[in-house]
Design an enzyme around this catalytic site. Structure first.
Site, PDB file in Angstrom:
ATOM      1  N   ASP A 162       0.819  -1.313  -0.006  1.00 42.43           N
ATOM      2  CA  ASP A 162       0.025   0.125  -0.101  1.00 42.43           C
ATOM      3  C   ASP A 162       0.780   1.365   0.192  1.00 42.43           C
ATOM      4  O   ASP A 162       0.406   2.225   0.059  1.00 42.43           O
ATOM      5  CB  ASP A 162      -1.089   0.008   1.102  1.00 42.43           C
ATOM      6  CG  ASP A 162      -0.403  -0.159   2.375  1.00 42.43           C
ATOM      7  OD1 ASP A 162       0.705  -0.275   2.514  1.00 42.43           O
ATOM      8  OD2 ASP A 162      -0.972   0.070   3.596  1.00 42.43           O
ATOM      9  N   GLU A 247      14.490  -3.956   9.288  1.00 45.01           N
ATOM     10  CA  GLU A 247      15.453  -3.339   8.199  1.00 45.01           C
ATOM     11  C   GLU A 247      16.919  -3.402   8.561  1.00 45.01           C
ATOM     12  O   GLU A 247      18.010  -3.707   7.775  1.00 45.01           O
ATOM     13  CB  GLU A 247      15.257  -1.726   8.075  1.00 45.01           C
ATOM     14  CG  GLU A 247      13.823  -1.518   7.639  1.00 45.01           C
ATOM     15  CD  GLU A 247      12.544  -1.307   8.505  1.00 45.01           C
ATOM     16  OE1 GLU A 247      12.696  -1.671   9.538  1.00 45.01           O
ATOM     17  OE2 GLU A 247      11.620  -0.954   8.052  1.00 45.01           O
TER      18      GLU A 247
END
Ligand SMILES: *[C@@H]1O[C@H](CO)[C@@H](O)[C@H](O)[C@H]1NC(C)=O
Ligand SMILES: *[C@@H]1O[C@H](CO)[C@@H](O)[C@H](O)[C@H]1NC(C)=O
Length: 300
Positions: A162, A247
């Protein structure tokens, strides 16, 4: 003599046509064709996108797939958080004409952390502790695929379904040598979260949310040379780290702050935004006073 004159006339007309064609051929179009045909080396971008069933899923995947249709040499790896592949995603991929690989793996429950793929915690961002199994499955697939491929040149980019992606971000990531980074818009409570660059090197980060992260960078803010995943078969995401550290978890295998390659004009341009699709509120048909026509047979 008349014969020669005719030839000269033809020559003049020919030259005029040539000059006119050249003038009317607008520069951008000319350059586009030039790039497409001449560039012999264009690394494949492997976009890795975990996804899960929800009402806005098809809307989000439609928007993303139609962005990706404009990206050359792109291979979309879509991993469903499910026991079986859904018809909705299978059909959407087939109809997209994109080059893709469709995978699925259900997030498994552990004693310590309940998987909450649908839940998004306040103040944080992204899916809490989710996407780990899905992204790792994609990396397993990638290693097998690259092993078999003659051309191993490529770039890996982890893409939420998204987010909003400018086509420019894909141009940037093709410049990656090892790991490239760039700003991400509207994320972590900030207008823009970004690496700070001085003398062409990353010197720090502008991040408000958990700034003590080893790499305070959103998943959408970096891409990794695909070959490095073959050199580091152990590199993967982990369920053991707290939210926001995925990450850092993957980047630690490949790079250090000093080695990061700042892209997007030394990290001064925003080409990707961490947008979120609002959870739709739908009325419960059973509770409606006025009956409505059943719509269960319609895919939304
Ligand atoms: C990616 O990494 C491999 C292995 O380290 C290297 O040979 C290759 O040149 C790199 N790709 C780019 C575009 O620098
Ligand atoms: C980034 O900064 C370095 C050092 O100041 C400079 O040499 C380089 O040209 C810059 N790159 C871009 C794309 O602006």
């Amino acid at each position: 003599m008349p014969f020669v004159n005719i030839k000269k006339q033809y020559l003049a007309i020919g030259m005029l046509v040539f000059v006119l064609l050249f003038l009317f051929n607008t520069r951008p179009a000319f350059q586009c064709q030039f790039n497409a045909e001449v560039s012999p080396y264009l690394p494949v971008i492997y976009g890795i996108t975990p996804t899960y069933v929800r009402l806005a899923q098809k809307a989000d995947l439609t928007r993303l797939s139609q962005t990706l249709m404009h990206v050359k040499n792109f291979h979309w790896v879509v991993i469903e958080d499910s026991l079986e592949k859904t018809k909705l995603v299978a059909n959407l991929l087939k109809e997209s004409n994109l080059k893709y690989t469709h995978l699925n793996i259900k997030t498994h429950k552990t004693k310590h952390s309940t998987p909450v793929p649908l839940m998004r915690i306040k103040g944080a961002r992204g899916l809490l502790a989710s996407g780990v199994e899905q992204r790792n499955l994609a990396l397993d697939w990638l290693r097998g695929h690259l092993d078999k491929s003659e051309n191993k040149a490529g770039v890996v980019y982890f893409m939420d379904d998204d987010n909003t992606y400018s086509l420019k971000v894909f141009d940037e990531m093709r410049k990656v040598k090892r790991v490239g980074v760039w700003p991400v818009g509207i994320v972590g409570g900030m207008r823009v979260e970004m690496p700070l660059v001085s003398d062409g090197k990353v010197s720090g980060y502008n991040a408000w949310w958990k700034p003590f992260r080893p790499f305070p960078i959103d998943m959408a803010g970096f891409a990794i040379n695909a070959t490095l995943f073959l050199e580091h078969p152990e590199a993967k995401f982990s369920r053991k780290v707290q939210s926001g550290f995925q990450e850092s978890e993957i980047l630690k295998y490949f790079t250090t702050k000093e080695e990061l390659e700042p892209l997007a004009d030394n990290c001064t341009k925003v080409y990707v935004w961490h947008t979120r699709t609002q959870k739709p509120s739908i009325l419960n048909p059973k509770k409606l006073k006025r009956p409505i026509v059943p719509d269960d047979h319609i895919e939304v």
